[in-house]
Structures are given as structure tokens and as C-alpha cells.
Design a protein around this motif. Structure first.
Motif, PDB file in Angstrom:
ATOM      1  N   ASN A 185      65.334   6.790 -68.977  1.00  0.00           N
ATOM      2  CA  ASN A 185      64.191   7.441 -68.327  1.00  0.00           C
ATOM      3  C   ASN A 185      64.412   8.923 -68.115  1.00  0.00           C
ATOM      4  O   ASN A 185      63.723   9.552 -67.320  1.00  0.00           O
ATOM      5  N   ASP A 186      65.395   9.511 -68.814  1.00  0.00           N
ATOM      6  CA  ASP A 186      65.651  10.940 -68.682  1.00  0.00           C
ATOM      7  C   ASP A 186      64.677  11.728 -69.557  1.00  0.00           C
ATOM      8  O   ASP A 186      64.053  11.202 -70.475  1.00  0.00           O
ATOM      9  N   THR A 187      64.589  13.020 -69.285  1.00  0.00           N
ATOM     10  CA  THR A 187      63.625  13.889 -69.964  1.00  0.00           C
ATOM     11  C   THR A 187      64.288  15.190 -70.405  1.00  0.00           C
ATOM     12  O   THR A 187      65.387  15.538 -69.949  1.00  0.00           O
ATOM     13  N   PHE A 188      63.584  15.909 -71.264  1.00  0.00           N
ATOM     14  CA  PHE A 188      64.026  17.209 -71.761  1.00  0.00           C
ATOM     15  C   PHE A 188      62.860  18.186 -71.605  1.00  0.00           C
ATOM     16  O   PHE A 188      61.818  18.023 -72.239  1.00  0.00           O
ATOM     17  N   LEU A 189      63.059  19.174 -70.765  1.00  0.00           N
ATOM     18  CA  LEU A 189      62.048  20.207 -70.550  1.00  0.00           C
ATOM     19  C   LEU A 189      62.323  21.356 -71.509  1.00  0.00           C
ATOM     20  O   LEU A 189      63.362  22.020 -71.410  1.00  0.00           O
ATOM     21  N   LEU A 190      61.430  21.595 -72.452  1.00  0.00           N
ATOM     22  CA  LEU A 190      61.558  22.701 -73.398  1.00  0.00           C
ATOM     23  C   LEU A 190      60.666  23.844 -72.942  1.00  0.00           C
ATOM     24  O   LEU A 190      59.470  23.651 -72.693  1.00  0.00           O
ATOM     25  N   GLU A 191      61.265  25.043 -72.825  1.00  0.00           N
ATOM     26  CA  GLU A 191      60.522  26.239 -72.430  1.00  0.00           C
ATOM     27  C   GLU A 191      60.828  27.363 -73.412  1.00  0.00           C
ATOM     28  O   GLU A 191      61.970  27.533 -73.831  1.00  0.00           O
ATOM     29  N   THR A 204      57.431  18.829 -72.139  1.00  0.00           N
ATOM     30  CA  THR A 204      58.444  17.892 -71.663  1.00  0.00           C
ATOM     31  C   THR A 204      58.504  16.701 -72.600  1.00  0.00           C
ATOM     32  O   THR A 204      57.471  16.081 -72.908  1.00  0.00           O
ATOM     33  N   TYR A 205      59.726  16.386 -73.051  1.00  0.00           N
ATOM     34  CA  TYR A 205      59.942  15.267 -73.961  1.00  0.00           C
ATOM     35  C   TYR A 205      60.720  14.167 -73.247  1.00  0.00           C
ATOM     36  O   TYR A 205      61.650  14.451 -72.481  1.00  0.00           O
ATOM     37  N   LEU A 206      60.323  12.934 -73.495  1.00  0.00           N
ATOM     38  CA  LEU A 206      61.039  11.787 -72.976  1.00  0.00           C
ATOM     39  C   LEU A 206      62.169  11.429 -73.925  1.00  0.00           C
ATOM     40  O   LEU A 206      62.095  11.678 -75.124  1.00  0.00           O
ATOM     41  N   ARG A 207      63.192  10.804 -73.383  1.00  0.00           N
ATOM     42  CA  ARG A 207      64.259  10.320 -74.269  1.00  0.00           C
ATOM     43  C   ARG A 207      63.691   9.318 -75.267  1.00  0.00           C
ATOM     44  O   ARG A 207      64.120   9.257 -76.420  1.00  0.00           O
ATOM     45  N   THR A 208      62.723   8.545 -74.843  1.00  0.00           N
ATOM     46  CA  THR A 208      62.097   7.568 -75.731  1.00  0.00           C
ATOM     47  C   THR A 208      61.187   8.210 -76.764  1.00  0.00           C
ATOM     48  O   THR A 208      60.640   7.503 -77.610  1.00  0.00           O
ATOM     49  N   ASP A 209      61.001   9.525 -76.700  1.00  0.00           N
ATOM     50  CA  ASP A 209      60.245  10.229 -77.744  1.00  0.00           C
ATOM     51  C   ASP A 209      61.089  10.453 -78.994  1.00  0.00           C
ATOM     52  O   ASP A 209      60.584  11.000 -79.980  1.00  0.00           O
ATOM     53  N   PHE A 210      62.381  10.076 -78.938  1.00  0.00           N
ATOM     54  CA  PHE A 210      63.263  10.271 -80.084  1.00  0.00           C
ATOM     55  C   PHE A 210      63.693   8.910 -80.632  1.00  0.00           C
ATOM     56  O   PHE A 210      64.070   8.009 -79.886  1.00  0.00           O
ATOM     57  N   VAL A 255      82.582  15.262 -77.779  1.00  0.00           N
ATOM     58  CA  VAL A 255      81.395  14.701 -77.137  1.00  0.00           C
ATOM     59  C   VAL A 255      80.198  15.315 -77.846  1.00  0.00           C
ATOM     60  O   VAL A 255      80.032  16.540 -77.844  1.00  0.00           O
ATOM     61  N   LYS A 256      79.400  14.476 -78.451  1.00  0.00           N
ATOM     62  CA  LYS A 256      78.204  14.941 -79.144  1.00  0.00           C
ATOM     63  C   LYS A 256      76.996  14.211 -78.584  1.00  0.00           C
ATOM     64  O   LYS A 256      76.970  12.980 -78.537  1.00  0.00           O
ATOM     65  N   VAL A 257      76.025  14.974 -78.121  1.00  0.00           N
ATOM     66  CA  VAL A 257      74.765  14.430 -77.636  1.00  0.00           C
ATOM     67  C   VAL A 257      73.706  14.798 -78.658  1.00  0.00           C
ATOM     68  O   VAL A 257      73.476  15.987 -78.923  1.00  0.00           O
ATOM     69  N   SER A 258      73.087  13.802 -79.256  1.00  0.00           N
ATOM     70  CA  SER A 258      72.168  14.082 -80.359  1.00  0.00           C
ATOM     71  C   SER A 258      71.011  13.088 -80.338  1.00  0.00           C
ATOM     72  O   SER A 258      71.219  11.876 -80.421  1.00  0.00           O
ATOM     73  N   PHE A 259      69.813  13.624 -80.195  1.00  0.00           N
ATOM     74  CA  PHE A 259      68.588  12.841 -80.253  1.00  0.00           C
ATOM     75  C   PHE A 259      67.712  13.431 -81.356  1.00  0.00           C
ATOM     76  O   PHE A 259      67.508  14.651 -81.396  1.00  0.00           O
ATOM     77  N   THR A 283      66.223  21.989 -70.729  1.00  0.00           N
ATOM     78  CA  THR A 283      66.868  21.469 -69.532  1.00  0.00           C
ATOM     79  C   THR A 283      66.804  19.952 -69.555  1.00  0.00           C
ATOM     80  O   THR A 283      65.719  19.367 -69.523  1.00  0.00           O
ATOM     81  N   TRP A 284      67.966  19.343 -69.634  1.00  0.00           N
ATOM     82  CA  TRP A 284      68.087  17.883 -69.651  1.00  0.00           C
ATOM     83  C   TRP A 284      68.110  17.406 -68.203  1.00  0.00           C
ATOM     84  O   TRP A 284      68.887  17.920 -67.393  1.00  0.00           O
ATOM     85  N   SER A 285      67.291  16.436 -67.879  1.00  0.00           N
ATOM     86  CA  SER A 285      67.197  15.962 -66.499  1.00  0.00           C
ATOM     87  C   SER A 285      68.525  15.400 -65.997  1.00  0.00           C
ATOM     88  O   SER A 285      68.767  15.362 -64.785  1.00  0.00           O
ATOM     89  N   LEU A 286      69.419  14.978 -66.916  1.00  0.00           N
ATOM     90  CA  LEU A 286      70.728  14.482 -66.506  1.00  0.00           C
ATOM     91  C   LEU A 286      71.737  15.609 -66.291  1.00  0.00           C
ATOM     92  O   LEU A 286      72.828  15.371 -65.770  1.00  0.00           O
ATOM     93  N   LEU A 287      71.394  16.832 -66.704  1.00  0.00           N
ATOM     94  CA  LEU A 287      72.222  18.025 -66.475  1.00  0.00           C
ATOM     95  C   LEU A 287      71.324  19.148 -65.958  1.00  0.00           C
ATOM     96  O   LEU A 287      71.199  20.202 -66.592  1.00  0.00           O
ATOM     97  N   PRO A 288      70.689  18.959 -64.820  1.00  0.00           N
ATOM     98  CA  PRO A 288      69.667  19.933 -64.386  1.00  0.00           C
ATOM     99  C   PRO A 288      70.215  21.325 -64.130  1.00  0.00           C
ATOM    100  O   PRO A 288      69.478  22.311 -64.238  1.00  0.00           O
ATOM    101  N   GLY A 289      71.503  21.424 -63.803  1.00  0.00           N
ATOM    102  CA  GLY A 289      72.061  22.742 -63.498  1.00  0.00           C
ATOM    103  C   GLY A 289      72.643  23.472 -64.680  1.00  0.00           C
ATOM    104  O   GLY A 289      73.166  24.582 -64.521  1.00  0.00           O
ATOM    105  N   LYS A 290      72.583  22.879 -65.877  1.00  0.00           N
ATOM    106  CA  LYS A 290      73.185  23.500 -67.051  1.00  0.00           C
ATOM    107  C   LYS A 290      72.215  23.460 -68.236  1.00  0.00           C
ATOM    108  O   LYS A 290      72.397  22.675 -69.179  1.00  0.00           O
ATOM    109  N   PRO A 291      71.194  24.296 -68.205  1.00  0.00           N
ATOM    110  CA  PRO A 291      70.264  24.312 -69.345  1.00  0.00           C
ATOM    111  C   PRO A 291      70.932  24.848 -70.598  1.00  0.00           C
ATOM    112  O   PRO A 291      71.900  25.611 -70.530  1.00  0.00           O
ATOM    113  N   PHE A 292      70.420  24.447 -71.742  1.00  0.00           N
ATOM    114  CA  PHE A 292      70.927  24.894 -73.034  1.00  0.00           C
ATOM    115  C   PHE A 292      70.007  26.001 -73.556  1.00  0.00           C
ATOM    116  O   PHE A 292      68.778  25.878 -73.509  1.00  0.00           O
ATOM    117  N   HIS A 293      70.614  27.072 -74.084  1.00  0.00           N
ATOM    118  CA  HIS A 293      69.855  28.235 -74.531  1.00  0.00           C
ATOM    119  C   HIS A 293      69.984  28.409 -76.046  1.00  0.00           C
ATOM    120  O   HIS A 293      71.093  28.335 -76.590  1.00  0.00           O
TER     121      HIS A 293
END
Length: 633
Positions: A185-191, A204-210, A255-259, A283-293
Motif C-alpha cells: 500500500n505504499d506510494t511514490f509521489l513524483l514532482e 502519485t503512483y501506487l506500488r500496485t501501478d507497477f 540493495v536494489k529497489v526496482s519497480f 518521494t517513496w512513502s516508505l522513505l519519506p525523509g529521503k526523496p530521490f532526485h
């Protein structure tokens, strides 16, 4: 330092199923064109309605599919490194970093959707105790870029041996079941941000969108990898030995995170009408304090250089320059057979390859393709070649594996079990295709500058059997943020005019793989109609046997809702489901028979018995597993 010498290809595939698919609704055909509610074709260029966006990062730096790290340019972005590791510097990677120069370009005003989000952290030759599986796991949990994820529940999973080349093996231990791995149920906020940090577009993308995230498909994985090994002397041999052709053993913890592969390409956003630089922040909802740029550069359509070519009436490039568009289309011109009707055994098959964008513009001149240097420098109009460093450092070589293979007749395309000798004609007669630029040749003196031809000749054997043959073109392109893979068959007749077809022993993929989830939209991009061509490359342990990874992907997928003991879903004939072997059964039943037959993994595949041997000869034909639902006799 090891330079690329051959494909070390792993069994990577993404034939997995959508969590929301109606399993028995097959009214939408594979490859349906358009942008309706259940149909999508990413290869149709701008006509598809939205462009797929691929975002990749390695140790904090955005990278292109070529492996080159992306510069932040003039952006005031303190969270993004000034210097990066370069994946293409070798394996193992040297510790030195330097400023990157590559650019991730996008088209302002264009509709995009997020098709891939892949980020990775790794250390090489740091955890060098062959028998210690705890320290690599501790690094992942406590020190990696992903240490703030919820690692509770982490267990040691599959311990897998893979043949890299004759006499050289890799042992990989996977770690599984951490809370973040099984979250749904995690999400990915793309800005999309401008240079002042203002948000100009969002989605905003759901994990289930992949569709794909499985480690079996080369996606999300936490692993301790040991490569360059000689075969063990006995099961659970605690002493690692260097293979005769290697100088050392290499240890990689990653450690590779890939959707990847969007199940909802209609969730799109308009790239802002900007020029110059900007940033995509995820911004991954499971890592809210560490967005990827991901630093980006906006390239308006009016500023695209005229580096493509118009196509003439013969379907081949002219010398008239034009700007490139999105998409990838592979075409082929085949010379007429000598008798004007069909080719004969012993004749040459002459053909010309033309690679085009989705708008019909040629991506290269008539007689040559871009050089490897141009590919690495983003001067190839997006055309990609095989890059061994993306395989060994990024753990995925499929993004840049372009070439061809000639096989036939179709009715003889049966699964190869325990031998490198194919029961049909294949050129090349190996699991790998004929690369436009071979990975070894690319790094030889002058190899960077070589421009491969578009014209090829393949001789048919004197005893070529009659029937329909296929030229399989495998292509990859990365252009303005769009990353596409596809495989197309082109058919010709040998010895007779009457066409023949595949054996038809497996199928039904379209039950779930249709519309946006169709096979032509995932991984290699082969249509479900030609899924039986998978076996002509995936028949040994080097690139992965189809019976192994196909079972492994589906049995481990949370998105595959079928009864996983029902063989009739994919097996159309009883015979195709009654050839058990260690490699076929281990995909669903790892550890079957314990170490009793472990030695077979390390035997010469051309000398039976081996891991692909038919267990039915000994035990299982008379008593097939009762928990399996088999096709009727």
C-alpha cells in the motif's frame, strides 16, 4: 579489473501478472492500438498518448540506461552529489569518483507516465568472508542508502549458483521477507521542479501501478554475490576457490529497489513548458525523509537536432536529415530467394535492418549504425548496444542488448534440455544473439569508433529442413526519458511455400497479459503470439533456462492469483508438463532432494546426466506429482 569479455547474462524476465487483472477476460487482444481504457502501445510514439519515463539511480546519482551518471549542471541541489561513481569504469568498480557530464533530457509539454523507478546501493569487495551471510544483511539494514526502510522480518532466502562461462560460477544469496519488500500500500509521489524549487507538475503512483518488482525478474533484490568461483568440491563446501580463468574472487553486496512496467499508463502528467534545467523528485512513502532526485534538461521539440533521416519508398533511410521522434520500430528488407518463391537449403539469407522511431524516421544512415562511442555519449539517437558493465554492476544487461538471431523451422522450436546442440537451425548456434556490436569488441582498440553495418548474410545449412523460419530482431532505445525494449520476428520460407508454425505446447499468456499488461509492453517486448521464441535464447544456465525462470517468476509473484499447481494455465499439452528436471522443478520447489543431486549443477551440460536431465526417466513419469493439475491425455 575485469573488462567485458562476453555476455554474463542472467535469467531476467518480467512475465508477471497484474494484481488487478481479470484472469479470464481475454476480450482485449495483445498489442491493441490506441489509448482506450484497457489498451496501450508504447511503441506508437506520440500517437500512444503518453511517453513512458524511466528513472534510474546508482548510489545517489541518476544514471542513463547506458550506465553513465547524470550531472546536476548548474542546479542548486545540495542533496545531489557533485561527483559520482561511473558504472562503466570497470568491475570491480574503482573507488574514485568524478563529476558526471551526461544529461537526462525530457520534452516540455509532452505527456509522460512513470514506467520505471529503479535505485540501487552497493559495496564491492567489502564483505569478503565467503561463509558470512550475516554481515552483508547487517550492512543493508544499518548502513546502506535504504537503512531507514522497515527491515523487520528479513530472512535468508534462495542460495543460487549460476554458470557465468565454462568453469566460472557465481553464488548469490538473496535476502527476503522484510516488511518493506512485502508492503503493498505504499506510494511514490513524483514532482517536477523548476530551478527555483517550485513544483510545476505532480502525480502519485501506487506500488500496485507497477507490474514487475520480483528479484527473479532482475528487479527488487537484496543479495550477497560471490563471482569468479570454481565449482565446489562437494555440497556446502566452505572453501571458495578461484576459477582457472580468473585472477580473483569478487564479492558484491547490493540493495536494489526496482519497480517497472506500468499497469496504469493512463496516469500521466504533462512535463512543464520550461527550458534549461529542472529536477524530478520522487518521494517513496516508505522513505519519506529521503526523496530521490533526478536532474533533467528540458529540450523543446523545436530544438531537437536533425540527426534522424527521412525514409524512402523502399523503406530504407535516405540522406535527408530530420528531427527524431519517440518510439522504436524495427523493419527488415529481405532479399528475394533465387527461385523467387522460397529459399532453398544451402542458400544465403541476405537482409538489411532499418531501425526507426515511432513516426517512421530512420535512426541511422542507410548502411551503418552508430558506434559504441556514440551510444555511450548519447549521440546514437537513443539506439542502445549491449554493455557488460550494466550487467555486472547494475545487475541488468537487458536494457542494452541489441542484435539478431535466425532460427527455424518454427515447428521444431522445442525446449533444449541439457545440451548446447539445438534441435533446429540457429544462427548463432548459442544462447546469445548476434550483437550489432559485441560487448568484447566494443572495448578493443578502435572498437569504440566502429560503426556496424545494417546489411547481414546468414548461410542456411545444406540440410535445412523445410518450413517457416524467423529473423528475430532485438532492439533497445532510450530517448528524452523514454526507455523501450522490443523483439520482432520477420518470417521467410525455406524448402516450401506452405507456412508452418510453432509447436503450440505452451501459451495462454494473453489471459492476463493483455492491454497495458501485454507481453509486448514488458521486458524484451515480444508479443504473446511469439512467446515460443523465448526458448531460442533461454536454453542454458548462462542466460537462464525458460523452464526455470518462468516458474520462479510466477510462483513467487503476489500478482499471480492462479492456483500455482495448475499446469494447464500455461501448458497446452500433457507432454510439455511431463519433462521434470532439477532446473525446471527448482523454480517452484527450491531445495528439492536437498544436496543429493547438487553435483549436477556443476557438470558439463553436454554430458548427461546434468541439471537439465529428464527426471521422468528415473521416477516421475509413472507417478507425476498429485498436487499438479496436468493437461488431459
Amino acid at each position: 579489473m575485469i573488462r567485458p569479455f562476453k555476455t554474463l547474462a542472467l535469467a531476467l524476465s518480467v512475465l508477471v501478472l497484474s494484481s488487478g487483472c481479470n484472469l479470464f477476460d481475454i476480450s482485449d487482444t495483445e498489442g491493441t492500438r490506441g489509448r482506450g481504457a484497457t489498451a496501450f502501445d508504447p511503441y506508437a510514439s506520440s500517437a500512444s498518448g503518453a511517453i513512458s519515463l524511466s528513472l534510474m539511480a546508482f548510489k545517489g546519482c541518476a544514471i542513463l540506461p547506458s550506465g553513465e551518471p547524470v550531472t546536476k549542471g548548474g542546479l542548486d541541489l545540495p542533496q545531489y552529489p557533485d561527483e559520482c561513481l561511473f558504472l562503466n569504469d570497470g568491475f570491480p568498480l574503482p573507488a574514485a569518483t568524478r563529476p558526471p557530464t551526461a544529461r537526462l533530457t525530457v520534452s516540455p509539454g509532452q505527456l509522460y507516465f512513470l514506467r520505471e523507478f529503479s535505485v540501487m546501493d552497493t559495496v564491492q569487495n567489502v564483505h569478503a568472508d565467503y561463509n558470512d551471510r550475516r554481515t552483508p544483511a547487517a550492512w543493508a539494514r544499518l548502513q546502506s542508502d535504504f537503512k531507514d526502510l522497515d527491515w523487520s522480518g528479513l530472512t535468508t532466502g534462495l542460495d543460487d549458483w549460476v554458470l557465468l562461462e565454462p568453469g566460472v560460477f557465481q553464488r548469490e544469496t538473496l535476502y527476503e521477507n522484510a516488511a518493506w519488500m512485502i508492503s503493498n500500500n505504499d506510494t511514490f509521489l513524483l514532482e517536477v521542479l523548476d530551478t527555483d524549487g517550485n513544483v510545476r507538475a505532480t502525480e502519485t503512483y501506487l506500488r500496485t501501478d507497477f507490474l514487475s518488482e520480483s528479484s527473479s525478474a532482475g528487479r527488487t533484490r537484496v543479495s550477497f554475490n560471490v563471482s569468479g568461483l570454481a565449482p565446489p568440491l562437494f555440497p556446502d563446501d566452505p572453501v571458495p576457490r578461484v576459477a582457472m580463468t580468473r585472477e580473483s574472487i569478487d564479492y558484491v553486496t547490493s540493495v536494489k529497489v526496482s519497480f517497472a512496467n506500468s499497469t496504469n499508463p493512463f496516469k500521466s502528467f504533462a512535463m512543464p513548458q520550461l527550458t534549461g534545467e529542472g529536477v524530478i523528485r520522487v518521494t517513496w512513502s516508505l522513505l519519506p525523509g529521503k526523496p530521490f532526485h533526478f536532474p533533467i534538461t528540458f529540450v523543446p521539440e523545436s530544438d531537437r537536432p536533425a540527426t534522424c533521416f527521412e525514409v524512402g519508398p523502399d523503406g530504407l533511410p535516405t540522406d535527408v536529415p530530420t528531427a527524431c521522434g519517440f518510439g522504436l520500430n524495427q523493419t527488415l528488407k529481405l532479399a528475394r530467394p533465387q527461385n523467387g518463391r522460397f529459399h532453398q537449403a544451402g542458400e544465403n539469407i541476405d537482409f538489411v535492418v532499418s531501425l526507426q522511431d515511432g513516426d517512421g524516421h530512420a535512426l541511422h544512415p542507410r548502411d551503418s549504425m552508430p558506434s559504441f562511442r556514440e551510444f555511450m555519449g548519447e549521440d546514437s539517437n537513443g539506439l542502445s548496444y549491449f554493455n557488460s558493465y550494466m550487467l555486472v554492476n547494475w545487475r541488468d544487461g537487458s536494457a542494452t542488448e541489441s542484435g539478431y538471431k535466425v532460427v527455424g523451422p518454427l515447428q521444431d522450436l522445442t525446449v533444449v534440455n541439457g545440451s548446447y546442440t539445438t534441435p533446429y537451425f540457429s544462427f548463432p548456434n548459442a544462447s546469445e544473439p548476434a550483437y550489432y556490436i559485441h560487448p568484447a569488441a566494443a572495448f578493443r582498440p578502435g572498437g569504440h569508433e566502429h560503426r556496424p553495418t545494417t546489411r547481414y548474410t546468414v548461410p542456411l545449412p545444406a540440410d535445412a529442413k523445410p518450413g517457416t523460419y524467423a529473423i528475430l530482431l532485438k532492439g533497445h532505445r532510450n530517448y528524452l526519458g523514454e526507455r523501450l525494449n522490443r523483439l520482432d520476428p520477420f518470417f521467410f520460407q525455406v524448402g516450401q511455400e506452405t507456412p508452418t508454425t510453432y509447436p503450440g505446447r505452451i501459451g495462454n499468456c494473453q489471459v492476463c497479459h493483455n492491454g497495458a499488461n501485454s507481453l509486448s509492453n514488458v521486458h524484451h517486448g515480444v508479443s504473446v503470439d511469439h512467446v515460443e521464441t523465448c526458448k531460442v535464447c533461454h536454453f542454458d544456465e548462462t542466460v537462464g533456462h525458460s523452464s526455470d525462470f518462468m516458474h520462479r517468476i510466477h510462483i513467487n509473484s503476489r500478482k499471480y492469483a492462479q492456483n500455482k499447481g495448475d499446469c494447464t494455465v500455461c501448458h497446452l499439452t500433457r507432454e510439455s508438463a511431463l519433462r521434470p528436471s532439477l532446473i525446471a522443478c527448482a523454480g517452484c520447489h527450491p531445495g528439492t532432494h536437498g544436496n543429493e543431486y547438487k553435483y549436477l549443477e556443476f557438470q558439463n551440460l553436454t554430458s548427461p546426466p546434468n541439471i537439465y536431465g529428464n527426471c521422468a526417466n528415473a521416477c516421475h513419469l509413472a507417478t507425476p506429482p498429485t498436487e499438479h493439475v496436468l493437461p488431459p491425455r
